[in-house]
Design a protein around this motif. Structure first.
Motif, PDB file in Angstrom:
ATOM      1  N   VAL A 252       8.215   8.806  -3.797  1.00 57.26           N
ATOM      2  CA  VAL A 252       9.209   8.421  -4.792  1.00 57.26           C
ATOM      3  C   VAL A 252      10.094   9.617  -5.133  1.00 57.26           C
ATOM      4  CG1 VAL A 252       9.566   7.595  -7.153  1.00 57.26           C
ATOM      5  CG2 VAL A 252       7.748   6.590  -5.745  1.00 57.26           C
ATOM      6  N   HIS A 253       9.469  10.765  -5.333  1.00 59.80           N
ATOM      7  CA  HIS A 253      10.202  11.981  -5.690  1.00 59.80           C
ATOM      8  C   HIS A 253      11.192  12.400  -4.602  1.00 59.80           C
ATOM      9  CE1 HIS A 253      11.043  16.058  -7.040  1.00 59.80           C
ATOM     10  NE2 HIS A 253      10.630  16.514  -5.879  1.00 59.80           N
ATOM     11  N   GLU A 254      10.799  12.233  -3.340  1.00 62.66           N
ATOM     12  CA  GLU A 254      11.625  12.722  -2.235  1.00 62.66           C
ATOM     13  C   GLU A 254      12.761  11.782  -1.851  1.00 62.66           C
ATOM     14  OE1 GLU A 254       8.801  13.591   0.830  1.00 62.66           O
ATOM     15  OE2 GLU A 254       8.226  15.528  -0.047  1.00 62.66           O
ATOM     16  N   SER A 255      12.759  10.576  -2.403  1.00 64.42           N
ATOM     17  CA  SER A 255      13.840   9.623  -2.123  1.00 64.42           C
ATOM     18  C   SER A 255      14.733   9.499  -3.355  1.00 64.42           C
ATOM     19  CB  SER A 255      13.263   8.250  -1.768  1.00 64.42           C
ATOM     20  OG  SER A 255      14.260   7.243  -1.856  1.00 64.42           O
ATOM     21  N   ASP A 256      16.015   9.782  -3.196  1.00 67.36           N
ATOM     22  CA  ASP A 256      16.937   9.658  -4.330  1.00 67.36           C
ATOM     23  C   ASP A 256      16.966   8.230  -4.865  1.00 67.36           C
ATOM     24  OD1 ASP A 256      17.551  12.315  -4.109  1.00 67.36           O
ATOM     25  OD2 ASP A 256      19.461  12.009  -3.061  1.00 67.36           O
ATOM     26  N   THR A 257      16.948   7.251  -3.945  1.00 64.87           N
ATOM     27  CA  THR A 257      17.012   5.845  -4.362  1.00 64.87           C
ATOM     28  C   THR A 257      15.758   5.451  -5.130  1.00 64.87           C
ATOM     29  OG1 THR A 257      18.337   5.333  -2.398  1.00 64.87           O
ATOM     30  CG2 THR A 257      17.337   3.475  -3.552  1.00 64.87           C
ATOM     31  N   LEU A 258      14.582   5.766  -4.571  1.00 61.98           N
ATOM     32  CA  LEU A 258      13.334   5.401  -5.242  1.00 61.98           C
ATOM     33  C   LEU A 258      13.203   6.137  -6.571  1.00 61.98           C
ATOM     34  CD1 LEU A 258      10.761   5.310  -2.281  1.00 61.98           C
ATOM     35  CD2 LEU A 258      12.068   3.424  -3.272  1.00 61.98           C
ATOM     36  N   SER A 259      13.593   7.390  -6.593  1.00 61.60           N
ATOM     37  CA  SER A 259      13.495   8.175  -7.823  1.00 61.60           C
ATOM     38  C   SER A 259      14.379   7.586  -8.924  1.00 61.60           C
ATOM     39  CB  SER A 259      13.896   9.622  -7.548  1.00 61.60           C
ATOM     40  OG  SER A 259      13.695  10.419  -8.685  1.00 61.60           O
ATOM     41  N   ARG A 260      15.545   7.109  -8.532  1.00 58.71           N
ATOM     42  CA  ARG A 260      16.468   6.512  -9.502  1.00 58.71           C
ATOM     43  C   ARG A 260      15.874   5.248 -10.126  1.00 58.71           C
ATOM     44  NH1 ARG A 260      20.415   6.728  -6.426  1.00 58.71           N
ATOM     45  NH2 ARG A 260      20.598   4.603  -5.646  1.00 58.71           N
ATOM     46  N   HIS A 261      15.037   4.549  -9.369  1.00 57.73           N
ATOM     47  CA  HIS A 261      14.442   3.295  -9.857  1.00 57.73           C
ATOM     48  C   HIS A 261      12.948   3.450 -10.145  1.00 57.73           C
ATOM     49  CE1 HIS A 261      18.104   1.088  -9.132  1.00 57.73           C
ATOM     50  NE2 HIS A 261      18.150   1.515  -7.879  1.00 57.73           N
ATOM     51  N   ARG A 262      12.517   4.671 -10.444  1.00 60.63           N
ATOM     52  CA  ARG A 262      11.078   4.905 -10.613  1.00 60.63           C
ATOM     53  C   ARG A 262      10.480   4.089 -11.761  1.00 60.63           C
ATOM     54  NH1 ARG A 262      13.912   9.312 -12.026  1.00 60.63           N
ATOM     55  NH2 ARG A 262      13.692  10.206 -14.124  1.00 60.63           N
TER      56      ARG A 262
ATOM     57  N   GLY B  93       0.847  -1.177   0.000  1.00 62.22           N
ATOM     58  CA  GLY B  93       0.000   0.000   0.000  1.00 62.22           C
ATOM     59  C   GLY B  93       0.888   1.233   0.000  1.00 62.22           C
ATOM     60  N   ALA B  94       0.293   2.373  -0.315  1.00 59.31           N
ATOM     61  CA  ALA B  94       1.080   3.608  -0.402  1.00 59.31           C
ATOM     62  C   ALA B  94       1.746   3.948   0.929  1.00 59.31           C
ATOM     63  CB  ALA B  94       0.192   4.764  -0.854  1.00 59.31           C
ATOM     64  N   ASP B  95       1.140   3.544   2.040  1.00 62.85           N
ATOM     65  CA  ASP B  95       1.723   3.850   3.346  1.00 62.85           C
ATOM     66  C   ASP B  95       3.070   3.158   3.536  1.00 62.85           C
ATOM     67  OD1 ASP B  95       0.384   1.434   3.305  1.00 62.85           O
ATOM     68  OD2 ASP B  95      -0.460   1.618   5.318  1.00 62.85           O
ATOM     69  N   PHE B  96       3.294   2.060   2.792  1.00 64.45           N
ATOM     70  CA  PHE B  96       4.565   1.336   2.913  1.00 64.45           C
ATOM     71  C   PHE B  96       5.731   2.215   2.458  1.00 64.45           C
ATOM     72  CE2 PHE B  96       7.941  -1.398   1.262  1.00 64.45           C
ATOM     73  CZ  PHE B  96       8.097  -2.311   2.297  1.00 64.45           C
ATOM     74  N   LEU B  97       5.521   3.001   1.412  1.00 66.21           N
ATOM     75  CA  LEU B  97       6.593   3.866   0.916  1.00 66.21           C
ATOM     76  C   LEU B  97       7.045   4.860   1.981  1.00 66.21           C
ATOM     77  CD1 LEU B  97       5.579   4.691  -2.782  1.00 66.21           C
ATOM     78  CD2 LEU B  97       7.074   2.886  -1.933  1.00 66.21           C
ATOM     79  N   ASP B  98       6.110   5.241   2.860  1.00 67.60           N
ATOM     80  CA  ASP B  98       6.467   6.173   3.932  1.00 67.60           C
ATOM     81  C   ASP B  98       7.491   5.579   4.894  1.00 67.60           C
ATOM     82  OD1 ASP B  98       4.924   8.369   3.159  1.00 67.60           O
ATOM     83  OD2 ASP B  98       3.125   7.570   4.119  1.00 67.60           O
ATOM     84  N   THR B  99       7.519   4.236   4.988  1.00 68.52           N
ATOM     85  CA  THR B  99       8.454   3.613   5.934  1.00 68.52           C
ATOM     86  C   THR B  99       9.901   3.831   5.514  1.00 68.52           C
ATOM     87  OG1 THR B  99       8.567   1.402   4.879  1.00 68.52           O
ATOM     88  CG2 THR B  99       6.742   1.807   6.428  1.00 68.52           C
ATOM     89  N   PHE B 100      10.139   4.098   4.228  1.00 67.02           N
ATOM     90  CA  PHE B 100      11.504   4.346   3.774  1.00 67.02           C
ATOM     91  C   PHE B 100      12.080   5.624   4.385  1.00 67.02           C
ATOM     92  CE2 PHE B 100      10.219   1.844  -0.191  1.00 67.02           C
ATOM     93  CZ  PHE B 100      10.863   0.701   0.233  1.00 67.02           C
ATOM     94  N   LYS B 101      11.176   6.490   4.867  1.00 63.79           N
ATOM     95  CA  LYS B 101      11.616   7.767   5.460  1.00 63.79           C
ATOM     96  C   LYS B 101      11.959   7.651   6.939  1.00 63.79           C
ATOM     97  CE  LYS B 101       8.458  10.564   2.622  1.00 63.79           C
ATOM     98  NZ  LYS B 101       7.318  11.505   2.732  1.00 63.79           N
ATOM     99  N   VAL B 102      11.534   6.555   7.568  1.00 67.93           N
ATOM    100  CA  VAL B 102      11.728   6.422   9.021  1.00 67.93           C
ATOM    101  C   VAL B 102      13.208   6.190   9.321  1.00 67.93           C
ATOM    102  CG1 VAL B 102      11.126   5.106  11.088  1.00 67.93           C
ATOM    103  CG2 VAL B 102       9.400   5.477   9.296  1.00 67.93           C
ATOM    104  N   PRO B 103      13.833   7.084  10.071  1.00 66.61           N
ATOM    105  CA  PRO B 103      15.268   6.931  10.366  1.00 66.61           C
ATOM    106  C   PRO B 103      15.557   5.607  11.074  1.00 66.61           C
ATOM    107  CG  PRO B 103      14.489   9.120  10.997  1.00 66.61           C
ATOM    108  CD  PRO B 103      13.271   8.304  10.676  1.00 66.61           C
TER     109      PRO B 103
END
Length: 267
Positions: free
Chosen positions: A181-191, A140-150
């Motif tokens: 996706v936009h705010e993560s360099d890694t995710l953006s690179r593999h968009r 779900g979209a909420d999963f992508l938010d977990t990439f931001k958790v330090p």
């Protein structure tokens, strides 16, 4: 003469608590399959529900044996999504990337065995153009938010999940996966390897709200399958006592990453 494009066989893997599994969890698979078929590139050949182990340490998490049993009951009517208990049986919490590797190894072995059988029966070798199956993480979209958790994810794990495997992310509610996706360099690179699926028929059932309703003796009919409701009643799950389980514990991913050598975490 134009050659027909051979669709890539695709298996969708969903990891999570499934505490309990809801109709919304199951809808993710249907929505994702439709979307991936619509790309013209993939043929979804299977789906896997992989509940997390008890070692995850999340408050209110009932035993894995119950979450596995409920998921199996819920998916009785599915002819393509199955429940796998490997992750849930691990003594410690397993990183998502490790679960992906495990299942991809199995997908490849099944593929190799099926091509060997095909070769034996036909006497011909499989054409070189036969696509190798892929495994993607369904979330779900909420999963992508977990990439931001330090401290929750290691950089190389995000790189492998997004780059090697890929994600199929179904949006719900007001969440904006494009922004994640936009705010993560890694995710953006593999968009190009991240498929965002828009859910137009809103269904914002959350397992948290289901547990809250059950604790308060309220109806959850039509939010989760009847067979799951019966199982919960039979085993007296999701009570005030069960919600206190693991209270005050640090989530295992956070404590486990804290034990790793210090490195920058971009997630």
């Amino acid at each position: 003469m134009r050659m027909a494009i051979r669709r890539v066989p695709l298996v969708l893997l969903a990891c999570g608590s499934f505490n309990p599994i809801t109709n919304q969890h199951m809808r993710l698979f249907e929505l994702a399959r439709d979307h991936m078929h619509s790309t013209g590139l993939y043929q979804v050949v299977g789906g896997i529900v992989s509940p997390v182990s008890d070692g995850y340490g999340k408050q209110g998490l009932v035993e894995a044996k119950h979450r596995i049993a409920m998921a199996k009951l819920a998916l009785q009517s599915s002819n393509w999504v199955t429940v796998d208990k490997w992750e849930s049986q691990q003594p410690d919490w397993t990183e998502t990337v490790v679960t992906l590797r495990y299942h991809y190894d199995h997908v490849l072995k099944e593929y190799e065995q099926s091509t060997e059988k095909h070769n034996d029966s036909s006497g011909n070798s499989t054409p070189l153009s036969s696509p190798t199956p892929q495994l993607k993480l369904l979330c779900g979209a909420d999963f992508l938010d977990t990439f931001k958790v330090p401290g929750l994810w290691q950089d190389d794990h995000v790189e492998e999940v997004a780059g090697r495997f890929g994600l199929v992310c179904v949006s719900r509610g007001g969440l904006q996966p494009e922004r994640c996706v936009h705010e993560s360099d890694t995710l953006s690179r593999h968009r190009h390897n991240i498929y965002l699926v828009r859910e137009w028929v809103r269904n914002e059932t959350s397992a948290t709200e289901v547990r809250r309703a059950l604790r308060r003796g309220l109806s959850v009919k039509y939010l989760i399958p009847d067979a799951v409701i019966e199982y919960i009643q039979q085993h007296n799950l999701y009570t005030e006592d069960s919600e206190r389980r693991n209270k005050g514990m640090v989530l295992r991913p956070l404590s486990k990453q804290a034990q790793q050598p210090v490195k920058s975490l971009d997630d």
